[in-house]
Enzyme design. Sequence first.
Site, mmCIF file in Angstrom:
data_model
loop_
_atom_site.group_PDB
_atom_site.id
_atom_site.type_symbol
_atom_site.label_atom_id
_atom_site.label_comp_id
_atom_site.label_asym_id
_atom_site.label_seq_id
_atom_site.Cartn_x
_atom_site.Cartn_y
_atom_site.Cartn_z
ATOM 1 N N CYS A 39 0.602 -0.855 -0.215
ATOM 2 C CA CYS A 39 0.269 -0.197 -0.102
ATOM 3 C C CYS A 39 0.948 1.108 -0.025
ATOM 4 O O CYS A 39 1.932 1.916 -1.032
ATOM 5 C CB CYS A 39 -1.044 0.181 0.956
ATOM 6 S SG CYS A 39 -2.229 1.080 0.392
ATOM 7 N N HIS A 132 -3.750 -4.792 0.867
ATOM 8 C CA HIS A 132 -2.259 -5.417 2.940
ATOM 9 C C HIS A 132 -2.203 -7.188 3.666
ATOM 10 O O HIS A 132 -3.463 -7.300 3.855
ATOM 11 C CB HIS A 132 -3.851 -4.673 3.494
ATOM 12 C CG HIS A 132 -3.105 -3.067 3.754
ATOM 13 N ND1 HIS A 132 -2.336 -2.544 4.956
ATOM 14 C CD2 HIS A 132 -3.752 -2.068 3.263
ATOM 15 C CE1 HIS A 132 -2.090 -0.916 4.450
ATOM 16 N NE2 HIS A 132 -3.353 -0.362 3.498
ATOM 17 N N GLU A 134 -0.585 -8.160 6.108
ATOM 18 C CA GLU A 134 -0.866 -8.739 6.604
ATOM 19 C C GLU A 134 -2.457 -8.753 7.517
ATOM 20 O O GLU A 134 -2.467 -8.879 8.783
ATOM 21 C CB GLU A 134 0.603 -7.853 7.758
ATOM 22 C CG GLU A 134 -1.145 -5.951 8.112
ATOM 23 C CD GLU A 134 -0.784 -4.980 6.750
ATOM 24 O OE1 GLU A 134 -0.553 -5.642 5.367
ATOM 25 O OE2 GLU A 134 -0.809 -4.038 6.371
HETATM 26 N N1 GLN Z 1 -3.640 6.560 0.745
HETATM 27 C C1 GLN Z 1 -2.262 5.939 1.536
HETATM 28 C C2 GLN Z 1 -0.879 7.106 0.412
HETATM 29 O O1 GLN Z 1 -1.045 7.033 -0.557
HETATM 30 C C3 GLN Z 1 -1.702 4.524 1.305
HETATM 31 C C4 GLN Z 1 -3.238 3.778 2.011
HETATM 32 C C5 GLN Z 1 -2.693 2.633 2.924
HETATM 33 O O2 GLN Z 1 -1.120 2.159 2.868
HETATM 34 N N2 GLN Z 1 -3.293 1.543 3.324
HETATM 35 O O3 GLN Z 1 0.281 7.418 1.262
#
Ligand code: GLN
Length: 150
Positions: A39, A132, A134
């Site tokens: 992410c 994610h 995890e």
């Molecule tokens: N929207 C976040 C970003 O741009 C990432 C979101 C997340 O890691 N769940 O950093």
Amino acid sequence: MIIPGGESTTISRILFKSGVYDAILQRLRQDTLYIMGTCAGCVLLAKEIVGNKDDVKLLHAMDMQVERNAFGRQKESFEKSIRIKGFSEPYNAIFIRAPTIKKVWGKCEILSEIDKKIIAARQDKFLALSFHPELTTDLRIHEYFLEMIV
Ligand code: GLN
């Protein structure tokens, strides 16, 4: 190393202020560091970013361009069963204000897409995921990363 989800602006600011950013860049130059980025971590691994950049300082590790929050805001977070290259069974992925990988080039290989949006990629010692792993009990992504290392 695993760079987790969170906020890529915040993570990048802390990496930079603490000096860890330079330490990582040094290890990247030596080609001695494996990184899985999930992410926000996926955002940091990219060479390019489109849309809202704020002051995210990228690690420029992977030949890919990312877009932050590409599925929308927090309430557009979702779970979806996806196919991942090399996995025989589907994988239940959790997306929270997730980025997408808009394009890849060079040695970067696409591992998964939904609706023509790239959500997982791999290049050399790096693994990038917009979701994610995890947050589920399915350990196949972590095993995949470990297999890259050993
Ligand atoms: N929207 C976040 C970003 O741009 C990432 C979101 C997340 O890691 N769940 O950093």
